[in-house]
Design a protein around this motif. Structure first.
Motif, short mmCIF file in Angstrom:
data_model
loop_
_atom_site.label_atom_id
_atom_site.label_comp_id
_atom_site.label_asym_id
_atom_site.label_seq_id
_atom_site.Cartn_x
_atom_site.Cartn_y
_atom_site.Cartn_z
N ASP A 14 0.82 -1.21 0.00
CA ASP A 14 0.00 0.00 0.00
C ASP A 14 0.87 1.27 0.00
OD1 ASP A 14 -3.03 -0.99 0.52
OD2 ASP A 14 -1.60 -2.30 1.53
N ASP A 45 -1.49 -1.86 -4.56
CA ASP A 45 -1.91 -0.50 -4.21
C ASP A 45 -0.71 0.44 -4.15
OD1 ASP A 45 -4.58 -1.07 -4.30
OD2 ASP A 45 -5.00 -0.62 -2.19
N ASN A 78 -6.66 -3.21 -5.16
CA ASN A 78 -7.93 -2.62 -5.60
C ASN A 78 -7.73 -1.26 -6.27
OD1 ASN A 78 -7.28 -2.28 -2.75
ND2 ASN A 78 -9.06 -0.94 -2.62
N HIS A 79 -6.86 -0.42 -5.70
CA HIS A 79 -6.69 0.93 -6.25
C HIS A 79 -5.88 0.94 -7.55
CE1 HIS A 79 -8.59 3.20 -3.04
NE2 HIS A 79 -7.98 2.41 -2.17
N HIS A 161 -3.07 -9.02 -2.14
CA HIS A 161 -3.32 -7.72 -1.54
C HIS A 161 -4.12 -7.81 -0.24
CE1 HIS A 161 -3.56 -3.43 -1.32
NE2 HIS A 161 -4.88 -3.47 -1.31
N HIS A 210 -3.51 -4.04 2.53
CA HIS A 210 -4.85 -3.54 2.25
C HIS A 210 -5.45 -2.66 3.34
CE1 HIS A 210 -8.68 -3.32 0.25
NE2 HIS A 210 -9.29 -4.22 0.96
FE LIG Z 1 -6.21 -1.87 -0.79
#
Ligand SMILES: [Fe+2]
Length: 293
Positions: A14, A45, A78-79, A161, A210
């Protein structure tokens, strides 16, 4: 006991690299380089704002990560595929892959005494419940199943992640409350992930990020069914929860394994958060075989 590191790897998560955090991001790369690691896993991320998941932020992240002086590998969070001007998840994933020079979102790599397996998020726009749910398709799960059969007997470290539902690892309970996204495939048969863990007895470690939480939580590392599930914090000066920026440094020695916490504000390992596993990889493999008979 041999106390010399036999194999050292770092795990960062992240990072959300952005112009706002440019100085801290360069310091992060310098600090990781000073640790003398043989390998670095990046848990996704890496894209910061504005423009997360787009070509500019992905390129920025890869350029920074290329400053690492040891081999490294990243996966999709996700990002990393949320860039609105790109119309489909597939196109966003292809852009991410091309920028990294990768062929596929999933990957196996043997390094030192370990096999590393990387699993990537594959969906954002196509989600109907929660776009930020980290989602592995059945195709990817079938690949992981096959690959794990192929490397039977070797100790495996899985990187993804998000964590596995049922691992009892610390998660942030308030993440997108209406439809949760704390765990892999949370709204799509999440039990498949623990099933994978149970069937493949040579998975010894599962690293995830995450939640951006500190690594000081007692259940930031937890042994469930003989697998050490390990939470990795964030390196981002902008996105840290609990004001802690943490990463992992893992020393695999002949007779023990030590999982350290690197504190990015102190710019040093915080030995008060060390977890010492007083066993060899061979012992951990044998313990998993026995436990699941
Ligand atoms: Fe995330």
């Amino acid at each position: 006991m041999n106390v010399e590191p036999k194999f050292r790897f770092c795990v960062i998560a992240d990072c959300h690299f952005s112009a706002k955090t440019a100085l801290a991001d360069r310091v992060l790369i310098d600090d990781i380089n000073k640790l003398g690691a043989d390998y670095t896993m990046v848990l996704g991320d890496v894209s910061g704002q504005p423009g997360a998941g787009g070509p500019e932020m992905t390129h920025r992240a890869v350029e920074l990560l290329n400053g690492l002086e040891m081999p490294w590998r990243n996966l999709i969070g996700n990002h990393d595929i949320e860039f609105e001007p790109i119309e489909t998840d597939r196109e966003n994933i292809v852009m991410w892959l091309r920028t990294h020079g990768y062929r596929l979102p999933w990957h196996r790599e043997d390094r030192g005494p370990l096999t590393f397996l990387f699993l990537s998020n594959e969906r954002f726009r196509e989600h109907t419940l929660q776009p930020h749910e980290v989602y592995l398709t059945q195709r990817q799960l079938a690949w992981a199943d096959d690959e794990l059969k192929r490397c039977d007997g070797r100790p495996v470290v899985v990187a993804c992640h998000a964590p596995v539902l049922g691992s009892n690892l610390v998660v942030h309970p308030e993440l997108h409350v209406r439809a949760g996204n704390a765990y892999i495939n949370q709204n799509h048969a999440p039990g498949q992930m623990m099933d994978l863990c149970c069937r493949h007895k040579h998975i010894l470690f599962w690293f995830s990020g995450h939640s951006h939480l500190s690594q000081a939580h007692p259940n930031a590392i937890i042994n469930t069914l003989g697998i050490h599930f390990v939470h990795t914090g964030t390196t981002s000066a902008d996105w840290a929860r609990e004001i802690k920026r943490h990463s992992r440094v893992v020393d695999v020695e002949l007779e023990r394994i030590v999982i350290h916490t690197f504190d990015h504000d102190k710019r040093a390992i915080d030995n008060s958060l060390d977890l010492v596993i007083p066993h060899s990889l061979e012992h951990l493999l044998a313990a998993r075989q026995t436990r699941l008979k």
